[in-house]
Design a protein around this motif. Structure first.
Motif, PDB file in Angstrom:
ATOM      1  N   LEU A  76      98.494  20.125  69.936  1.00  0.00           N
ATOM      2  CA  LEU A  76      99.744  19.383  69.727  1.00  0.00           C
ATOM      3  C   LEU A  76     100.897  20.270  69.279  1.00  0.00           C
ATOM      4  O   LEU A  76     102.057  19.847  69.286  1.00  0.00           O
ATOM      5  CB  LEU A  76      99.530  18.277  68.687  1.00  0.00           C
ATOM      6  CG  LEU A  76      98.483  17.215  69.022  1.00  0.00           C
ATOM      7  CD1 LEU A  76      98.327  16.237  67.862  1.00  0.00           C
ATOM      8  CD2 LEU A  76      98.879  16.460  70.298  1.00  0.00           C
ATOM      9  N   VAL A  77     100.583  21.488  68.900  1.00  0.00           N
ATOM     10  CA  VAL A  77     101.598  22.392  68.352  1.00  0.00           C
ATOM     11  C   VAL A  77     102.393  23.057  69.482  1.00  0.00           C
ATOM     12  O   VAL A  77     101.841  23.402  70.528  1.00  0.00           O
ATOM     13  CB  VAL A  77     100.933  23.467  67.482  1.00  0.00           C
ATOM     14  CG1 VAL A  77     101.946  24.520  67.036  1.00  0.00           C
ATOM     15  CG2 VAL A  77     100.304  22.826  66.266  1.00  0.00           C
ATOM     16  N   THR A  78     103.681  23.228  69.260  1.00  0.00           N
ATOM     17  CA  THR A  78     104.540  23.941  70.205  1.00  0.00           C
ATOM     18  C   THR A  78     105.126  25.173  69.523  1.00  0.00           C
ATOM     19  O   THR A  78     105.202  25.241  68.284  1.00  0.00           O
ATOM     20  CB  THR A  78     105.695  23.048  70.686  1.00  0.00           C
ATOM     21  OG1 THR A  78     106.560  22.756  69.565  1.00  0.00           O
ATOM     22  CG2 THR A  78     105.174  21.747  71.281  1.00  0.00           C
ATOM     23  N   PRO A  79     105.581  26.161  70.296  1.00  0.00           N
ATOM     24  CA  PRO A  79     106.216  27.338  69.689  1.00  0.00           C
ATOM     25  C   PRO A  79     107.410  26.975  68.814  1.00  0.00           C
ATOM     26  O   PRO A  79     107.666  27.622  67.803  1.00  0.00           O
ATOM     27  CB  PRO A  79     106.632  28.170  70.909  1.00  0.00           C
ATOM     28  CG  PRO A  79     105.635  27.807  71.963  1.00  0.00           C
ATOM     29  CD  PRO A  79     105.376  26.337  71.750  1.00  0.00           C
ATOM     30  N   GLY A  80     108.151  25.924  69.206  1.00  0.00           N
ATOM     31  CA  GLY A  80     109.301  25.509  68.408  1.00  0.00           C
ATOM     32  C   GLY A  80     108.898  25.060  67.013  1.00  0.00           C
ATOM     33  O   GLY A  80     109.585  25.361  66.028  1.00  0.00           O
ATOM     34  N   MET A  81     107.790  24.350  66.897  1.00  0.00           N
ATOM     35  CA  MET A  81     107.292  23.913  65.588  1.00  0.00           C
ATOM     36  C   MET A  81     106.902  25.119  64.737  1.00  0.00           C
ATOM     37  O   MET A  81     107.190  25.175  63.535  1.00  0.00           O
ATOM     38  CB  MET A  81     106.083  22.987  65.752  1.00  0.00           C
ATOM     39  CG  MET A  81     106.347  21.692  66.459  1.00  0.00           C
ATOM     40  SD  MET A  81     104.793  20.764  66.648  1.00  0.00           S
ATOM     41  CE  MET A  81     105.248  19.659  67.995  1.00  0.00           C
ATOM     42  N   ILE A  82     106.235  26.066  65.360  1.00  0.00           N
ATOM     43  CA  ILE A  82     105.796  27.255  64.629  1.00  0.00           C
ATOM     44  C   ILE A  82     107.001  28.046  64.131  1.00  0.00           C
ATOM     45  O   ILE A  82     107.030  28.514  62.985  1.00  0.00           O
ATOM     46  CB  ILE A  82     104.895  28.130  65.519  1.00  0.00           C
ATOM     47  CG1 ILE A  82     103.643  27.337  65.929  1.00  0.00           C
ATOM     48  CG2 ILE A  82     104.498  29.415  64.792  1.00  0.00           C
ATOM     49  CD1 ILE A  82     102.782  28.038  66.958  1.00  0.00           C
ATOM     50  N   PHE A  83     108.018  28.160  64.980  1.00  0.00           N
ATOM     51  CA  PHE A  83     109.247  28.846  64.579  1.00  0.00           C
ATOM     52  C   PHE A  83     109.872  28.167  63.362  1.00  0.00           C
ATOM     53  O   PHE A  83     110.268  28.838  62.397  1.00  0.00           O
ATOM     54  CB  PHE A  83     110.236  28.854  65.749  1.00  0.00           C
ATOM     55  CG  PHE A  83     111.616  29.314  65.384  1.00  0.00           C
ATOM     56  CD1 PHE A  83     111.876  30.648  65.137  1.00  0.00           C
ATOM     57  CD2 PHE A  83     112.661  28.396  65.276  1.00  0.00           C
ATOM     58  CE1 PHE A  83     113.151  31.069  64.780  1.00  0.00           C
ATOM     59  CE2 PHE A  83     113.934  28.809  64.923  1.00  0.00           C
ATOM     60  CZ  PHE A  83     114.180  30.150  64.679  1.00  0.00           C
ATOM     61  N   ALA A  84     109.952  26.849  63.395  1.00  0.00           N
ATOM     62  CA  ALA A  84     110.541  26.105  62.280  1.00  0.00           C
ATOM     63  C   ALA A  84     109.742  26.313  60.994  1.00  0.00           C
ATOM     64  O   ALA A  84     110.307  26.492  59.914  1.00  0.00           O
ATOM     65  CB  ALA A  84     110.609  24.618  62.631  1.00  0.00           C
TER      66      ALA A  84
END
Length: 384
Positions: A76-84
């Motif tokens: 469910l995780v996206t690179p955008g979430m990880i960046f945030a």
């Protein structure tokens, strides 16, 4: 490499930036007591610590696997979430560094990721049972275990050497501190560098560049080790001052006991895959060593501020990560650019603020000695 998009590349660079802040934020964990007792010169200490952090990064990947496939759902995780999430962790690290507070870089990272994934994917994106098992329980237990072990080690160290010449005892334990502090650095690289490895691996999994349950590639291990090693060499002098002189009046036997206890706890936890806070472990070891020496000065005011920082770190980073994730989620690439610019502005402001009262290798001990004389520490008469 076809899966390495611009956003994925930005996340990897941001993860390594966090790793760098983790390094200078946590240098004190390994070297504060050795610098405070004079066992090692400040510049020599951070050089040794930085090199051993790099070596330690190659010893294990169990903690990295906990990050990449444990506390959040990698489907469910996206690179955008990880960046945030990384933005939340970096800003909290910089703020506590400015204040000289030895807070947990690990919990800042966990909090940032949890907040970002919760906002971006919903509560099902976070494995709260794993958060409790792998993060919260070790957070409570590890400093207590290290503290008790250091207390007992200090007590017996003074008992065993009670009739020996003070100069010989000091010289012997200072030599021992070189070894014990080096082992803490090795353990720190083994535990903390893996967290960035895990984040980068999670990013590559979310982008389809790696399969689910994959471990970190060799290049990820090397990059994470180098970033944390360079950050360690920069030297987080403000936090070194707090841990070396602000908690208790450390002597060589106490420093050796604290470092030996901390190393044992960190390496054991890394082997078991517990992503604990090395800051909390080492702080617990220092406090235990202070209590283990009769009439030692324990500054409970400083310890209290540290505990408050520990309690606030995870939710504060989660809040920042959640806000950043919301902007990225609704703004797309534009939102990502906005968050990056705001984060850079805040980080730059913190660095500029730090120059008003600089702390460096030449004054890390000397300046704080004045503060100690004006403080009102509590003397603890633990039998020795």
């Amino acid at each position: 490499m076809d899966h390495i998009t611009f956003l994925v590349a930005v996340v990897i660079v941001t993860a390594l930036a966090f790793d760098f802040t983790n390094g200078f934020h946590d240098t004190a964990n390994a070297m504060a007591t050795s610098i405070a007792t004079g066992a090692l010169k400040p510049r020599t200490a951070v050089l040794i610590s930085g090199a051993l952090n790099i070596v330690g990064a190659f010893l294990s990947t169990e903690v990295a696997k906990t990050i990449s496939g444990g506390i959040v759902d990698d489907t469910l995780v996206t690179p955008g979430m990880i960046f945030a999430g990384l933005v939340g962790a970096i800003l909290w690290n910089l703020m506590t560094w400015l204040l000289g507070l030895p807070s947990s870089s690990s919990h800042a990272l966990f909090g940032g990721l949890i907040g970002a994934v919760w906002v971006g994917a919903g509560q099902n994106g976070v494995h709260f049972d794993k958060v409790v098992e792998k993060v919260l329980v070790p957070a409570v237990a590890s400093p207590l275990v290290a503290g008790v072990a250091a207390l007992l080690a200090t007590y017996f160290a003074y008992r065993i050497t009670a009739r020996a010449r003070e100069k010989s005892v000091t010289k012997g334990f200072r030599l021992g501190q070189i070894a014990s502090a080096s082992l803490v650095s090795l353990a720190h690289g083994t535990n903390d560098a893996q967290k960035t490895m895990g984040v980068i691996t999670l990013t590559l999994i979310s982008a389809g560049a790696l399969g689910h349950d994959a471990g970190p590639p060799v290049w990820v291990i090397g990059a994470a080790g180098l970033a944390i090693g360079l950050g360690t060499y920069i030297g987080g002098w403000r936090i070194i001052r707090t841990m070396g002189k602000g908690l208790t009046d450390i002597q060589s036997p106490q420093g050796f006991a604290a470092e030996a206890a901390s190393t044992t706890v960190i390496l054991t936890s890394a082997h078991l895959g517990f992503a604990l806070s090395t800051t909390q472990v080492c702080s617990g070891g220092i406090l235990g060593a202070g209590l283990g020496r009769r009439l030692a000065e324990v500054r409970w005011g400083t310890a209290g501020r540290m505990v408050i920082a520990w309690l606030v770190t995870l939710p504060a980073a989660a809040l920042v990560g959640g806000v950043a994730a919301s902007v990225v989620k609704h703004g797309g690439n534009t939102g990502t650019v906005i968050i990056a610019l705001v984060a850079a502005l805040v980080a730059g402001s913190i660095v500029i603020a730090s120059r008003r009262n600089p702390v460096h290798a030449d004054n890390v001990n000397e300046t704080h000695e004045v503060n100690i004389r004006t403080a009102t520490p509590t003397e603890v008469g633990t039998a020795a």
